[in-house]
Design an enzyme around this catalytic site. Sequence first.
Site, PDB file in Angstrom:
ATOM      1  N   HIS A   1      -2.280  -5.221   1.590  1.00  0.00           N
ATOM      2  CA  HIS A   1      -3.550  -5.890   1.631  1.00  0.00           C
ATOM      3  C   HIS A   1      -3.386  -7.531   1.022  1.00  0.00           C
ATOM      4  O   HIS A   1      -2.560  -7.694   0.381  1.00  0.00           O
ATOM      5  CB  HIS A   1      -4.415  -5.581   0.258  1.00  0.00           C
ATOM      6  CG  HIS A   1      -5.595  -6.236  -0.140  1.00  0.00           C
ATOM      7  ND1 HIS A   1      -6.826  -6.271   0.487  1.00  0.00           N
ATOM      8  CD2 HIS A   1      -5.763  -7.406  -1.004  1.00  0.00           C
ATOM      9  CE1 HIS A   1      -7.678  -7.364  -0.064  1.00  0.00           C
ATOM     10  NE2 HIS A   1      -6.849  -7.909  -1.029  1.00  0.00           N
TER      11      HIS A   1
ATOM     12  N   GLU B   1      -9.913 -10.679  -7.249  1.00  0.00           N
ATOM     13  CA  GLU B   1      -9.031  -9.594  -7.015  1.00  0.00           C
ATOM     14  C   GLU B   1      -7.670  -9.800  -8.265  1.00  0.00           C
ATOM     15  O   GLU B   1      -7.196  -8.623  -8.728  1.00  0.00           O
ATOM     16  CB  GLU B   1      -8.275  -9.532  -5.681  1.00  0.00           C
ATOM     17  CG  GLU B   1      -9.494  -8.926  -4.720  1.00  0.00           C
ATOM     18  CD  GLU B   1      -9.183  -9.117  -3.157  1.00  0.00           C
ATOM     19  OE1 GLU B   1     -10.117  -8.750  -2.433  1.00  0.00           O
ATOM     20  OE2 GLU B   1      -7.942  -9.693  -2.806  1.00  0.00           O
TER      21      GLU B   1
ATOM     22  N   LYS C   1       0.823  -1.406   0.121  1.00  0.00           N
ATOM     23  CA  LYS C   1       0.030   0.209  -0.003  1.00  0.00           C
ATOM     24  C   LYS C   1       0.908   1.299  -0.066  1.00  0.00           C
ATOM     25  O   LYS C   1       2.161   1.158   0.238  1.00  0.00           O
ATOM     26  CB  LYS C   1      -1.058  -0.023   1.271  1.00  0.00           C
ATOM     27  CG  LYS C   1      -2.117  -1.264   1.080  1.00  0.00           C
ATOM     28  CD  LYS C   1      -3.048  -0.937   2.487  1.00  0.00           C
ATOM     29  CE  LYS C   1      -4.056  -2.080   2.380  1.00  0.00           C
ATOM     30  NZ  LYS C   1      -4.868  -1.963   3.317  1.00  0.00           N
TER      31      LYS C   1
ATOM     32  N   TYR D   1     -12.342  -1.849  -3.411  1.00  0.00           N
ATOM     33  CA  TYR D   1     -12.817  -1.971  -2.052  1.00  0.00           C
ATOM     34  C   TYR D   1     -14.593  -2.060  -1.887  1.00  0.00           C
ATOM     35  O   TYR D   1     -14.896  -1.718  -0.727  1.00  0.00           O
ATOM     36  CB  TYR D   1     -12.096  -1.153  -1.091  1.00  0.00           C
ATOM     37  CG  TYR D   1     -10.951  -1.416  -0.578  1.00  0.00           C
ATOM     38  CD1 TYR D   1     -10.887  -2.565   0.138  1.00  0.00           C
ATOM     39  CD2 TYR D   1      -9.540  -0.563  -0.587  1.00  0.00           C
ATOM     40  CE1 TYR D   1      -9.638  -3.201   0.715  1.00  0.00           C
ATOM     41  CE2 TYR D   1      -8.548  -1.030  -0.373  1.00  0.00           C
ATOM     42  CZ  TYR D   1      -8.514  -2.190   0.638  1.00  0.00           C
ATOM     43  OH  TYR D   1      -7.120  -2.712   1.017  1.00  0.00           O
TER      44      TYR D   1
ATOM     45  N   ASN E   1      -1.946   0.417   6.887  1.00  0.00           N
ATOM     46  CA  ASN E   1      -1.383  -0.682   7.378  1.00  0.00           C
ATOM     47  C   ASN E   1      -0.762  -1.581   6.481  1.00  0.00           C
ATOM     48  O   ASN E   1      -0.605  -2.828   6.554  1.00  0.00           O
ATOM     49  CB  ASN E   1      -2.483  -1.573   7.887  1.00  0.00           C
ATOM     50  CG  ASN E   1      -3.636  -1.862   7.074  1.00  0.00           C
ATOM     51  OD1 ASN E   1      -3.696  -1.589   5.888  1.00  0.00           O
ATOM     52  ND2 ASN E   1      -4.558  -2.834   7.488  1.00  0.00           N
TER      53      ASN E   1
HETATM   54  P1  DAT Z   1      -7.884  -6.560   6.021  1.00  0.00           P
HETATM   55  O1  DAT Z   1      -7.124  -5.407   5.068  1.00  0.00           O
HETATM   56  O2  DAT Z   1      -7.172  -6.938   7.052  1.00  0.00           O
HETATM   57  O3  DAT Z   1      -8.355  -7.573   5.215  1.00  0.00           O
HETATM   58  P2  DAT Z   1     -10.357  -5.508   6.008  1.00  0.00           P
HETATM   59  O4  DAT Z   1     -10.969  -6.288   4.915  1.00  0.00           O
HETATM   60  O5  DAT Z   1     -11.439  -5.644   7.337  1.00  0.00           O
HETATM   61  O6  DAT Z   1      -8.949  -5.650   6.809  1.00  0.00           O
HETATM   62  O7  DAT Z   1     -10.347  -3.712   5.739  1.00  0.00           O
HETATM   63  C1  DAT Z   1      -9.860  -3.422   4.493  1.00  0.00           C
HETATM   64  C2  DAT Z   1      -8.754  -2.204   4.842  1.00  0.00           C
HETATM   65  O8  DAT Z   1      -9.946  -1.187   5.310  1.00  0.00           O
HETATM   66  C3  DAT Z   1      -8.195  -2.271   6.145  1.00  0.00           C
HETATM   67  O9  DAT Z   1      -6.893  -3.114   5.584  1.00  0.00           O
HETATM   68  C4  DAT Z   1      -7.890  -0.997   6.386  1.00  0.00           C
HETATM   69  C5  DAT Z   1      -9.207  -0.480   6.523  1.00  0.00           C
HETATM   70  N1  DAT Z   1      -9.907  -0.281   7.392  1.00  0.00           N
HETATM   71  C6  DAT Z   1     -10.526  -1.425   8.070  1.00  0.00           C
HETATM   72  N2  DAT Z   1     -11.131  -1.291   9.343  1.00  0.00           N
HETATM   73  C7  DAT Z   1     -10.692  -0.020   9.502  1.00  0.00           C
HETATM   74  C8  DAT Z   1     -11.042   1.015  10.597  1.00  0.00           C
HETATM   75  N3  DAT Z   1     -11.596   0.626  11.641  1.00  0.00           N
HETATM   76  N4  DAT Z   1     -10.685   2.243  10.643  1.00  0.00           N
HETATM   77  C9  DAT Z   1      -9.939   2.568   9.220  1.00  0.00           C
HETATM   78  N5  DAT Z   1      -9.501   2.030   8.280  1.00  0.00           N
HETATM   79  C10 DAT Z   1      -9.927   0.699   8.517  1.00  0.00           C
HETATM   80 MG    MG Z   2     -10.045  -7.701   3.848  1.00  0.00          MG
END
Ligand code: DAT
Ligand code: MG
Length: 140
Positions: free
Chosen positions: A117, A128, A11, A51, A114
């Site tokens: 992905h 994807e 990212k 997303y 973070n």
């Molecule tokens: P992951 O990337 O671990 O699969 P996810 O699919 O639940 O996590 O969420 C996709 C992305 O969205 C994640 O990498 C970062 C962002 N995200 C998730 N929860 C969030 C939150 N509470 N606040 C801000 N960004 C968030």
């Molecule tokens: Mg995810």
Amino acid sequence: MAVQRTFSIIKPDATNRNLTGAINAKFEEAGLRIVAQKRIHLTKAQAGVFYAVHAERPFYDELCEFMASAPIVVQVLEGEDAIAKNREVMGATNPAEAAEGTIRKEFALSIGENSVHGSDAPETAAVEIAYFFSGLEIVG
Ligand code: DAT
Ligand code: MG
């Protein structure tokens, strides 16, 4: 478990800090082979499609803005049980909860920024991968 392919993104927070090589080393040390890789810069609309599953979440707009803020590196990783293995190497979504030695523990800045992905299931991995790569670009 058979050999699988999964989709990965390095990212903007990580490309900005020159962490592509360090993150790729983590994948390779875990036995994941990088069978396709390219550096691209998404538009916010393209990030929004990727997303779309999170469209109703409060962080969606911020997430799409972030993903379009700088270049990313998109990848296909291949290996035994690659989807679960990649999620293990990535660590928990929130770096504060990520295990020692994981990419997010070492490199992530926040739950939003973070660093990586990774696909969460075979069905999402297939969708994807197809969004970013043609068959000819994946060299196993
Ligand atoms: P992951 O990337 O671990 O699969 P996810 O699919 O639940 O996590 O969420 C996709 C992305 O969205 C994640 O990498 C970062 C962002 N995200 C998730 N929860 C969030 C939150 N509470 N606040 C801000 N960004 C968030
Ligand atoms: Mg995810």
